[in-house]
Design an enzyme around this catalytic site. Structure first.
Site, PDB file in Angstrom:
ATOM      1  N   ARG C  34       0.826  -1.212   0.000  1.00  0.00           N
ATOM      2  CA  ARG C  34       0.000   0.000   0.000  1.00  0.00           C
ATOM      3  C   ARG C  34       0.861   1.263   0.000  1.00  0.00           C
ATOM      4  O   ARG C  34       0.415   2.320  -0.429  1.00  0.00           O
ATOM      5  CB  ARG C  34      -0.917   0.027   1.229  1.00  0.00           C
ATOM      6  CG  ARG C  34      -1.942  -1.086   1.289  1.00  0.00           C
ATOM      7  CD  ARG C  34      -3.134  -0.779   0.396  1.00  0.00           C
ATOM      8  NE  ARG C  34      -4.029  -1.913   0.325  1.00  0.00           N
ATOM      9  CZ  ARG C  34      -5.038  -2.124   1.168  1.00  0.00           C
ATOM     10  NH1 ARG C  34      -5.269  -1.270   2.134  1.00  0.00           N
ATOM     11  NH2 ARG C  34      -5.815  -3.173   1.031  1.00  0.00           N
ATOM     12  N   ASP C 141     -20.076   3.029   5.588  1.00  0.00           N
ATOM     13  CA  ASP C 141     -18.630   3.112   5.756  1.00  0.00           C
ATOM     14  C   ASP C 141     -18.357   4.006   6.960  1.00  0.00           C
ATOM     15  O   ASP C 141     -19.208   4.802   7.366  1.00  0.00           O
ATOM     16  CB  ASP C 141     -17.957   3.676   4.501  1.00  0.00           C
ATOM     17  CG  ASP C 141     -16.476   3.315   4.432  1.00  0.00           C
ATOM     18  OD1 ASP C 141     -16.153   2.268   3.853  1.00  0.00           O
ATOM     19  OD2 ASP C 141     -15.650   4.072   4.985  1.00  0.00           O
TER      20      ASP C 141
END
Lengths: 150, 131, 278
Positions: C34, C141
């Site tokens: 990442r 979320d």
């Protein structure tokens, strides 16, 4: 607004940022206004857009910047050299992808020409240029509409 | 497996080629649609499974190339993917109608090309191994 | 090469402080993969060099980028492919036989920038058994910023290149400037809401399908167990739970059983546990 009727600098910058970020792995930050964007001699790539809007996009940069852009596009290391033919081809392809993105954002049936690249020693007119920074050097990208009545 | 890359940019052929080699392909190249047709004709029965095709090229463009390939019954097995900066909805629809199986828009990342290969069932391993 | 111990520790502590998400040892590869794009953008030779500079200079903007890179989901369409094939071929047809009201409720519990709920809806439209059915989609979320992005449904050229078949692109999207926008008809089917999985869920009824993929990996065992227990309470007794490929309920909450579905697998509440659900 879903689509543009003519390209503007914001659209062009967004297209350049997208190409820089995904294909060259570099940011395309705007050139600082208080620093002269010097150009001596190098390359100019051009590509035509035809349709509801008619004109050209130009990308002008110094030779060493062009070589770096080519090396970045090809994923080559800093000590590998790219021959001149490949530099021309790579810079042309970068403008081709920018041009395609810009063209796709303009409303109506549009066509994109093939990119061309030539050596250039004349600096682009700075007031019409979008100037972005490539590792501390300027890259000029311009929208040049066809002259009225042509 | 072999793949044919049709693009007038040498740089782009190298970029696409490198990703395909990593995915296990051997590469054939052509700089325009006509050259690509010639390359295919020269292969006889040993055809590439995939062709990645640019749209705007000199001599013969990618859409014409795809149309020509689809006319040849013996080339039916070739999977055709447009890889082009042409990005309008109607362009994509036209290419799919002409016989393209997938469409990848430039600019793209290596992952995106690999994911397209996965969609086409042309990846020997799973996408997860490449990410 | 993999990230060094020192760099991993710094990143783990930073992420834990900012998000309560724990990157256990063994997550080095995740951190490395990442952060490579950030390291590269910053001109660093590798992730270790990038993190070393971050840990000395503590640039807040760069730190925020690191936290975001490690806490937001990957954003491919039809991510991992197999779960969506399982939806179309197994899960949706099974539900179509048992839901007399011709209505299915789905919850995407970590919807990130929206690719997952929209992919589920596109899959429902491609399922012949659900033709004419109503699919009620809740997408939640933790991040308000992500919810806003998901609600807008605007995606860059790069994002629509990721895992989205070209036929699906032209069917469900329209051009918007340099990028694309999800069709209004599809966007109108989704209700977006902020939700923190670590807190008690609000009243939201029961769902037939829940997507909770690649979220549990970030939590410690006790939190995982608690989340899975509460998910049982909002899943229909014969409903289906999708987890990420690397996640499982075994040893965490054994009220679940893993059931093969095509090349993928789904989790269902064990028969004997279904009556016990309050």
């Amino acid at each position: 607004m879903t689509l543009y009727s003519a390209p503007d600098q914001a659209l062009l910058h967004a297209a350049v940022e997208q190409v820089w970020g995904s294909m060259l792995f570099e940011a395309a930050d705007p050139w600082p206004a208080d620093v002269p964007a010097d150009f001596e001699t190098g390359l100019q790539a051009h590509i035509e857009i035809r349709g509801g809007w008619n004109g050209r996009l130009l990308l002008t940069c110094n030779s060493d910047v062009a070589a770096q852009i080519a090396a970045a596009l090809l994923g080559m290391g800093p000590d590998e050299t790219v021959d001149e033919l490949d530099v021309h081809d790579a810079v042309g392809e970068v403008l081709n992808v920018v041009g395609g993105s810009v063209k796709g954002a303009i409303d109506g049936a549009m066509t994109l020409g093939l990119p061309g690249v030539r050596a250039s020693a004349s600096p682009p007119s700075s007031e019409e240029s979008l100037v972005v920074s490539w590792r501390g050097s300027p890259v000029h990208v311009q929208i040049v509409p066809d002259a009225e009545g042509l | 497996m072999r793949a044919l890359i049709v693009d007038d940019s040498r740089a782009m052929r190298r970029i696409v080629g490198r990703i395909l080699v990593d995915a296990g392909f051997e590469i054939l190249e052509a700089g325009d649609g006509q050259e690509a047709l010639d390359v295919l004709a020269a292969q006889g029965g040993d055809l590439p499974v995939l062709a990645c095709v640019d749209w705007n090229m000199p001599v013969m463009d990618g859409l014409t190339f795809i149309t020509q390939v689809r006319k040849q019954v013996e080339w039916r097995s070739i999977t055709l993917m447009m890889v082009t900066t042409e990005s309008e909805q109607d362009r994509i629809v036209r290419a799919l109608a002409a016989g393209a199986h997938e469409y990848l828009i430039k600019p793209f990342t290596g992952d995106a090309l690999v994911e397209k290969l996965d969609l086409l069932g042309l990846l020997p391993t799973t996408v997860g191994d490449h990410s | 090469m993999t990230i060094g111990h020192e760099a991993f520790t710094f990143v783990r502590e930073l992420v834990r402080a900012e998000s309560a998400i724990v990157l256990e040892p063994g997550k080095e590869y995740l951190v490395e993969s990442r952060l490579v794009p950030l390291a590269r953008q910053g001109g660093h030779k590798d992730v270790d060099a990038f993190v070393a500079e971050l840990s000395t200079r503590r640039n807040p903007a760069a730190m925020r980028l690191v936290v975001e890179a490690l806490t937001t989901n990957e954003t491919s369409w039809f991510r991992d492919t197999d779960p969506f094939t399982a939806l179309r071929q197994t899960v949706f047809p099974a539900l179509a036989k048992t839901r007399s009201k011709r209505e299915i409720r789905v919850w995407a519990a970590a919807c990130s920038s929206g690719q997952e709920p929209y992919s589920i809806l596109m899959t429902a439209q491609d399922t012949p058994e659900l033709s004419g059915w109503k699919v009620d989609m809740l997408a939640t979320d933790l991040s308000l910023e992500m919810l806003e992005r998901a609600r807008k449904g605007e995606y860059s050229q790069l994002e629509v290149n990721r895992g989205l078949p070209a036929t699906t692109l032209v069917r469900h999207f329209e051009r918007l400037g340099l990028g694309w926008r999800i069709s209004p008809a599809l966007a109108a089917q989704v209700q977006f809401r902020q939700l923190n999985l670590m807190r008690p869920f609000p009243a939201m009824g029961k769902f037939d399908v829940i997507f909770l993929r690649n979220v549990l990996i970030y939590f410690d065992l006790a939190t995982k167990r608690d989340i899975l227990r509460r998910v049982r309470q909002v899943l229909a007794p014969d409903g289906h739970l999708f987890l990420g490929a690397a996640e499982m309920t075994m040893g965490v909450d054994d009220a679940w059983e893993r059931v093969p579905a095509g090349r993928s697998s789904v989790y269902r509440i064990r028969e004997e546990q279904r009556t016990c659900v309050p």
